[in-house]
Design a protein around this motif. Structure first.
Motif, PDB file in Angstrom:
ATOM      1  N   GLU A   1      40.073  16.257  32.150  1.00  0.00           N
ATOM      2  CA  GLU A   1      39.442  15.228  32.694  1.00  0.00           C
ATOM      3  C   GLU A   1      38.745  14.798  31.396  1.00  0.00           C
ATOM      4  O   GLU A   1      38.509  13.449  31.333  1.00  0.00           O
ATOM      5  CB  GLU A   1      37.997  15.495  33.620  1.00  0.00           C
ATOM      6  CG  GLU A   1      38.720  15.513  35.145  1.00  0.00           C
ATOM      7  CD  GLU A   1      37.097  16.166  35.909  1.00  0.00           C
ATOM      8  OE1 GLU A   1      36.158  16.912  35.211  1.00  0.00           O
ATOM      9  OE2 GLU A   1      37.339  16.447  36.826  1.00  0.00           O
ATOM     10  N   ARG A   2      37.762  16.079  30.489  1.00  0.00           N
ATOM     11  CA  ARG A   2      37.811  15.638  29.174  1.00  0.00           C
ATOM     12  C   ARG A   2      39.047  14.854  28.450  1.00  0.00           C
ATOM     13  O   ARG A   2      38.540  13.507  27.682  1.00  0.00           O
ATOM     14  CB  ARG A   2      37.075  16.715  28.145  1.00  0.00           C
ATOM     15  CG  ARG A   2      36.101  16.114  27.483  1.00  0.00           C
ATOM     16  CD  ARG A   2      35.454  15.217  27.092  1.00  0.00           C
ATOM     17  NE  ARG A   2      35.196  15.742  25.246  1.00  0.00           N
ATOM     18  CZ  ARG A   2      33.792  14.712  24.743  1.00  0.00           C
ATOM     19  NH1 ARG A   2      33.539  14.241  26.301  1.00  0.00           N
ATOM     20  NH2 ARG A   2      33.809  14.709  23.941  1.00  0.00           N
ATOM     21  N   GLY A   3      40.075  15.670  28.498  1.00  0.00           N
ATOM     22  CA  GLY A   3      41.249  15.129  27.296  1.00  0.00           C
ATOM     23  C   GLY A   3      41.576  13.499  27.655  1.00  0.00           C
ATOM     24  O   GLY A   3      41.772  12.304  27.314  1.00  0.00           O
ATOM     25  N   GLU A   4      41.778  12.848  28.960  1.00  0.00           N
ATOM     26  CA  GLU A   4      41.616  11.960  29.859  1.00  0.00           C
ATOM     27  C   GLU A   4      40.840  11.041  29.405  1.00  0.00           C
ATOM     28  O   GLU A   4      41.166   9.740  28.905  1.00  0.00           O
ATOM     29  CB  GLU A   4      41.654  11.336  31.247  1.00  0.00           C
ATOM     30  CG  GLU A   4      42.700  12.608  32.282  1.00  0.00           C
ATOM     31  CD  GLU A   4      44.167  11.679  31.654  1.00  0.00           C
ATOM     32  OE1 GLU A   4      43.337  10.219  31.871  1.00  0.00           O
ATOM     33  OE2 GLU A   4      45.778  12.299  31.704  1.00  0.00           O
ATOM     34  N   ALA A   5      39.557  11.181  29.330  1.00  0.00           N
ATOM     35  CA  ALA A   5      38.057  10.154  28.998  1.00  0.00           C
ATOM     36  C   ALA A   5      38.719  10.173  26.802  1.00  0.00           C
ATOM     37  O   ALA A   5      38.334   9.045  27.045  1.00  0.00           O
ATOM     38  CB  ALA A   5      37.271  11.286  29.174  1.00  0.00           C
ATOM     39  N   LEU A   6      38.860  11.768  26.708  1.00  0.00           N
ATOM     40  CA  LEU A   6      38.933  11.046  25.144  1.00  0.00           C
ATOM     41  C   LEU A   6      40.386   9.928  24.662  1.00  0.00           C
ATOM     42  O   LEU A   6      40.541   9.059  23.905  1.00  0.00           O
ATOM     43  CB  LEU A   6      39.265  12.053  24.727  1.00  0.00           C
ATOM     44  CG  LEU A   6      38.285  13.465  23.956  1.00  0.00           C
ATOM     45  CD1 LEU A   6      38.668  14.676  24.208  1.00  0.00           C
ATOM     46  CD2 LEU A   6      37.773  12.934  22.922  1.00  0.00           C
ATOM     47  N   ALA A   7      41.097  10.200  25.265  1.00  0.00           N
ATOM     48  CA  ALA A   7      42.929   9.203  25.321  1.00  0.00           C
ATOM     49  C   ALA A   7      42.350   7.974  25.756  1.00  0.00           C
ATOM     50  O   ALA A   7      42.681   6.860  25.013  1.00  0.00           O
ATOM     51  CB  ALA A   7      43.882   9.802  26.272  1.00  0.00           C
ATOM     52  N   ARG A   8      41.669   7.584  26.818  1.00  0.00           N
ATOM     53  CA  ARG A   8      41.230   6.403  26.936  1.00  0.00           C
ATOM     54  C   ARG A   8      39.618   5.818  26.186  1.00  0.00           C
ATOM     55  O   ARG A   8      40.679   5.025  25.480  1.00  0.00           O
ATOM     56  CB  ARG A   8      39.994   6.504  28.384  1.00  0.00           C
ATOM     57  CG  ARG A   8      41.304   6.033  29.993  1.00  0.00           C
ATOM     58  CD  ARG A   8      40.058   5.687  30.875  1.00  0.00           C
ATOM     59  NE  ARG A   8      39.116   7.090  30.793  1.00  0.00           N
ATOM     60  CZ  ARG A   8      39.107   8.140  31.023  1.00  0.00           C
ATOM     61  NH1 ARG A   8      40.236   8.253  31.849  1.00  0.00           N
ATOM     62  NH2 ARG A   8      37.677   8.600  31.860  1.00  0.00           N
ATOM     63  N   HIS A   9      39.329   6.408  24.873  1.00  0.00           N
ATOM     64  CA  HIS A   9      38.725   5.978  24.423  1.00  0.00           C
ATOM     65  C   HIS A   9      39.249   5.813  23.112  1.00  0.00           C
ATOM     66  O   HIS A   9      38.698   4.812  22.110  1.00  0.00           O
ATOM     67  CB  HIS A   9      37.563   7.637  23.844  1.00  0.00           C
ATOM     68  CG  HIS A   9      36.538   6.918  22.943  1.00  0.00           C
ATOM     69  ND1 HIS A   9      35.418   6.414  22.996  1.00  0.00           N
ATOM     70  CD2 HIS A   9      36.422   7.704  21.220  1.00  0.00           C
ATOM     71  CE1 HIS A   9      34.659   6.291  21.958  1.00  0.00           C
ATOM     72  NE2 HIS A   9      35.136   6.993  21.085  1.00  0.00           N
ATOM     73  N   CYS A  10      40.747   6.221  22.563  1.00  0.00           N
ATOM     74  CA  CYS A  10      41.654   6.549  21.540  1.00  0.00           C
ATOM     75  C   CYS A  10      42.127   5.292  21.625  1.00  0.00           C
ATOM     76  O   CYS A  10      42.215   4.195  21.119  1.00  0.00           O
ATOM     77  CB  CYS A  10      41.837   7.324  21.390  1.00  0.00           C
ATOM     78  SG  CYS A  10      41.180   8.967  20.595  1.00  0.00           S
ATOM     79  N   GLU A  11      42.607   4.862  22.897  1.00  0.00           N
ATOM     80  CA  GLU A  11      43.065   4.074  23.323  1.00  0.00           C
ATOM     81  C   GLU A  11      41.953   2.481  23.217  1.00  0.00           C
ATOM     82  O   GLU A  11      42.364   1.410  22.664  1.00  0.00           O
ATOM     83  CB  GLU A  11      43.368   3.748  24.841  1.00  0.00           C
ATOM     84  CG  GLU A  11      44.166   2.431  25.117  1.00  0.00           C
ATOM     85  CD  GLU A  11      45.345   1.402  24.777  1.00  0.00           C
ATOM     86  OE1 GLU A  11      46.100   1.030  24.472  1.00  0.00           O
ATOM     87  OE2 GLU A  11      46.398   2.945  23.781  1.00  0.00           O
TER      88      GLU A  11
END
Length: 79
Positions: free
Chosen positions: A44-54
């Motif tokens: 879940e943290r990884g998904e949120a981080l990926a969205r933030h980077c995007e």
């Protein structure tokens, strides 16, 4: 290494900080977590981080497009 309880809020992370933390999350997931719960939290943290980077990248593209448009506009008027 940052633990799940020491994570900074996403809004406070620069692109580079989010990217680096995402890389750490990926490494931890690849190594295998001690529990399913921890694995889910990392995912879940990884998904949120990926969205933030995007979001950072989309914003940077908008800024570049706007800068290009503003430098192209005077040249078009001179013609």
């Amino acid at each position: 290494m940052v633990t799940m309880t020491e994570q900074a809020p996403l809004a406070e992370l620069s692109f580079e900080q989010a990217r680096d933390e995402l890389q750490q999350v990926i490494v931890r997931l690849e190594q295998g977590s001690p529990s399913l719960e921890e694995s889910l939290g990392l995912w879940e943290r990884g998904e949120a981080l990926a969205r933030h980077c995007e979001e950072w990248l989309v914003g940077a593209k908008r800024r570049l497009d706007a800068a290009r448009a503003s430098t192209d506009a005077p040249a078009a008027e001179d013609s």
